[in-house]
Design a protein around this motif. Structure first.
Motif, PDB file in Angstrom:
ATOM      1  N   LEU A 160       0.862  -1.322  -0.009  1.00  0.00           N
ATOM      2  CA  LEU A 160       0.070   0.026   0.054  1.00  0.00           C
ATOM      3  C   LEU A 160       1.041   1.238   0.130  1.00  0.00           C
ATOM      4  N   SER A 161       1.889   1.157   0.777  1.00  0.00           N
ATOM      5  CA  SER A 161       2.879   2.531   0.836  1.00  0.00           C
ATOM      6  C   SER A 161       3.494   2.791  -0.566  1.00  0.00           C
ATOM      7  N   ARG A 162       3.964   1.333  -1.109  1.00  0.00           N
ATOM      8  CA  ARG A 162       4.706   1.652  -2.330  1.00  0.00           C
ATOM      9  C   ARG A 162       3.626   2.009  -3.361  1.00  0.00           C
ATOM     10  N   ILE A 163       2.680   1.796  -3.425  1.00  0.00           N
ATOM     11  CA  ILE A 163       1.634   2.026  -4.302  1.00  0.00           C
ATOM     12  C   ILE A 163       1.242   3.697  -4.126  1.00  0.00           C
ATOM     13  N   ILE A 306       1.308   8.113 -19.432  1.00  0.00           N
ATOM     14  CA  ILE A 306       1.190   7.232 -18.217  1.00  0.00           C
ATOM     15  C   ILE A 306       1.483   5.533 -18.435  1.00  0.00           C
ATOM     16  N   LEU A 307       0.822   5.304 -19.665  1.00  0.00           N
ATOM     17  CA  LEU A 307       1.112   3.779 -20.019  1.00  0.00           C
ATOM     18  C   LEU A 307       2.359   3.952 -20.461  1.00  0.00           C
ATOM     19  N   GLY A 308       2.796   4.857 -21.279  1.00  0.00           N
ATOM     20  CA  GLY A 308       4.415   4.766 -21.807  1.00  0.00           C
ATOM     21  C   GLY A 308       5.441   4.634 -20.612  1.00  0.00           C
ATOM     22  N   GLU A 309       5.028   5.350 -19.742  1.00  0.00           N
ATOM     23  CA  GLU A 309       6.112   5.127 -18.305  1.00  0.00           C
ATOM     24  C   GLU A 309       6.012   3.863 -17.738  1.00  0.00           C
ATOM     25  N   THR A 310       4.873   3.292 -17.815  1.00  0.00           N
ATOM     26  CA  THR A 310       4.399   2.149 -17.216  1.00  0.00           C
ATOM     27  C   THR A 310       5.096   0.937 -17.833  1.00  0.00           C
ATOM     28  N   LEU A 329       6.806  -1.093  -9.854  1.00  0.00           N
ATOM     29  CA  LEU A 329       5.910  -2.332  -8.810  1.00  0.00           C
ATOM     30  C   LEU A 329       5.387  -3.399  -9.778  1.00  0.00           C
ATOM     31  N   MET A 330       5.148  -3.154 -11.029  1.00  0.00           N
ATOM     32  CA  MET A 330       4.286  -4.171 -11.661  1.00  0.00           C
ATOM     33  C   MET A 330       5.698  -5.196 -12.172  1.00  0.00           C
ATOM     34  N   GLN A 331       7.015  -4.758 -12.221  1.00  0.00           N
ATOM     35  CA  GLN A 331       7.942  -5.692 -12.402  1.00  0.00           C
ATOM     36  C   GLN A 331       7.603  -6.875 -11.646  1.00  0.00           C
ATOM     37  N   LEU A 346      -0.254  -7.657  -8.201  1.00  0.00           N
ATOM     38  CA  LEU A 346      -1.129  -7.239  -9.467  1.00  0.00           C
ATOM     39  C   LEU A 346      -1.964  -6.083  -9.065  1.00  0.00           C
ATOM     40  N   LEU A 347      -1.983  -5.429  -7.762  1.00  0.00           N
ATOM     41  CA  LEU A 347      -2.893  -4.373  -7.476  1.00  0.00           C
ATOM     42  C   LEU A 347      -2.564  -2.844  -8.224  1.00  0.00           C
ATOM     43  N   PRO A 348      -1.125  -2.783  -8.401  1.00  0.00           N
ATOM     44  CA  PRO A 348      -0.907  -1.633  -8.842  1.00  0.00           C
ATOM     45  C   PRO A 348      -1.414  -1.425 -10.378  1.00  0.00           C
ATOM     46  N   THR A 349      -1.536  -2.684 -10.957  1.00  0.00           N
ATOM     47  CA  THR A 349      -2.514  -2.363 -12.465  1.00  0.00           C
ATOM     48  C   THR A 349      -3.638  -2.023 -12.199  1.00  0.00           C
ATOM     49  N   VAL A 350      -4.354  -2.039 -11.129  1.00  0.00           N
ATOM     50  CA  VAL A 350      -5.753  -1.702 -11.005  1.00  0.00           C
ATOM     51  C   VAL A 350      -5.696  -0.119 -10.903  1.00  0.00           C
ATOM     52  N   PHE A 351      -4.579   0.222 -10.160  1.00  0.00           N
ATOM     53  CA  PHE A 351      -4.517   1.912 -10.282  1.00  0.00           C
ATOM     54  C   PHE A 351      -4.256   2.510 -11.557  1.00  0.00           C
TER      55      PHE A 351
END
Length: 378
Positions: A160-163, A306-310, A329-331, A346-351
């Motif tokens: 949570l803190s990292r997200i 945003i998608l480019g950076e991700t 985080l998604m790595q 996988l929760l960072p994907t939701v954000f």
């Protein structure tokens, strides 16, 4: 109902008068308010950016702190009802750890005998709020130990803190990147549409070449050109500039088409006859006349940034640890086996999905509202 009947409706004449004399921005706001999804998306985005601005205060734990005894700990669900009944104060259950006899890995389960009430405005690790004020107050936490509402990763760090910390990087890179793209798009597209001729041909061929290159390989090539010894902050700005250099072409074509249609308008011709300099005609007369369309286009292009950076960070070519972003985080979710065992990674994907959808809904609302005269301003 005839036009004469409409004139007799009480208040209709005053309403029509307000529409006719209202500014374009007023009419745009009236139409935008009728787009409920866009309004909701706007509120969501405000909350997301406030989260990024105050992530230190909202995060219950230090995002880089390792907890070796709580590696891959599952999320602690926030509860109001427990073994002893209903409680007005939310609480979580602690962990009970043991070794798996087969894999010898430490397995964490919920210990319902260990009840830990959630406290608000508790003291924790120190940080500088907005980079200005030194404090250790956090929105919530527990009296003893740590709370992991979204579980932990392979090093026992709080997800949570990292997200929450990653929200600041991933969302700000979209705004900064679009700002540079806006400048390039208006300048290059404006020159192309205003002067035309050979200048327009050269610029359009350049745009076509850039748009014909596959996006992901181009990003990979440009980001790989960044020196590996650069510090994280310099890499951050490097990725932002790379995304800006690629993302200006769509806006430049929008500006070019508008300039072609506006350069023969009466107010532009009057400014030329009056001896107004060309740069002033462009910046003070032509660009403001379709600023609403530019705002809508910019809003729709932020998700691409945003998608480019991700994507770059997910592939290991963008931001790298210790920088925290949604892509970094998604790595952690690249390993299918890891995701199957620890799905909370996988929760960072939701954000990312929520942010991109919110920008798309907001952009649709702004695009519809950018032509307020089409339906009499709502």
């Amino acid at each position: 109902m005839t036009h004469d009947d409409t004139q007799n409706i009480p208040g209709q004449e005053s309403k029509d008068h307000e529409i006719y004399v209202a500014s374009q921005w007023t009419l745009m706001w009236r139409r935008f308010r009728k787009h409920r999804m866009a309004m909701v998306a706007g509120v969501v985005l405000i909350c997301i950016y406030l989260t990024g601005a105050f992530c230190e205060f909202l995060a219950p734990n230090d995002p880089n702190e390792h907890n070796t005894r709580l590696v891959y700990a599952p999320p602690q669900r926030l509860r109001f009802v427990g073994e002893e009944g209903f409680s007005l104060r939310p609480f979580v259950y602690g962990y009970k750890s043991q070794r798996d006899p087969v894999t010898l890995q430490r397995v964490h389960t919920i210990n319902k005998e260990d009840v830990r009430p959630i406290r608000f405005f508790v003291r924790g690790h120190s940080y500088r709020l907005l980079g200005l004020f030194e404090t250790d107050i956090h929105l919530f936490g527990i009296d003893e130990g740590k709370v992991f509402l979204l579980g932990t990763d392979r090093l026992g760090r709080d997800m949570l803190s990292r997200i929450l910390y990653g929200t600041r990087i991933s969302t700000s890179i979209g705004l900064i990147g679009v700002f540079f793209s806006l400048i390039l798009g208006i300048i290059i597209g404006g020159i192309s549409g205003y002067y035309g001729g050979v200048v327009d041909t050269v610029i359009q061929r350049l745009i076509e070449v850039l748009r014909s290159i596959p996006t992901i390989p181009l990003w990979m090539g440009l980001s790989a050109a960044l020196p590996p010894h650069w510090p994280p902050l310099r890499v951050y700005f490097g990725i932002t500039i790379i995304l800006s250099l690629i993302g200006w072409t769509g806006l430049a074509r929008v500006v070019r088409s508008k300039f072609i249609s506006l350069r023969e308008e009466e107010f532009v011709m009057a400014a030329k006859i009056g001896g107004t300099k060309e740069i002033r005609i462009i910046t003070h007369h032509m660009v403001p006349s379709f600023m609403s369309h530019i705002i809508a286009s910019v809003t729709l292009s932020i998700p691409g940034m945003i998608l480019g950076e991700t994507s770059l960070s997910f592939l290991g070519l963008g931001l790298r640890s210790p920088v925290i972003s949604w892509g970094v985080l998604m790595q952690e979710a690249q390993n299918v086996q890891t995701v199957a065992l620890y799905p909370w990674l996988l929760l960072p994907t939701v954000f990312v999905v929520v942010t991109v959808l919110a920008f798309n809904f907001l952009g649709d609302g702004l695009r519809d509202a950018a032509d307020p005269y089409g339906s009499w301003g709502g």
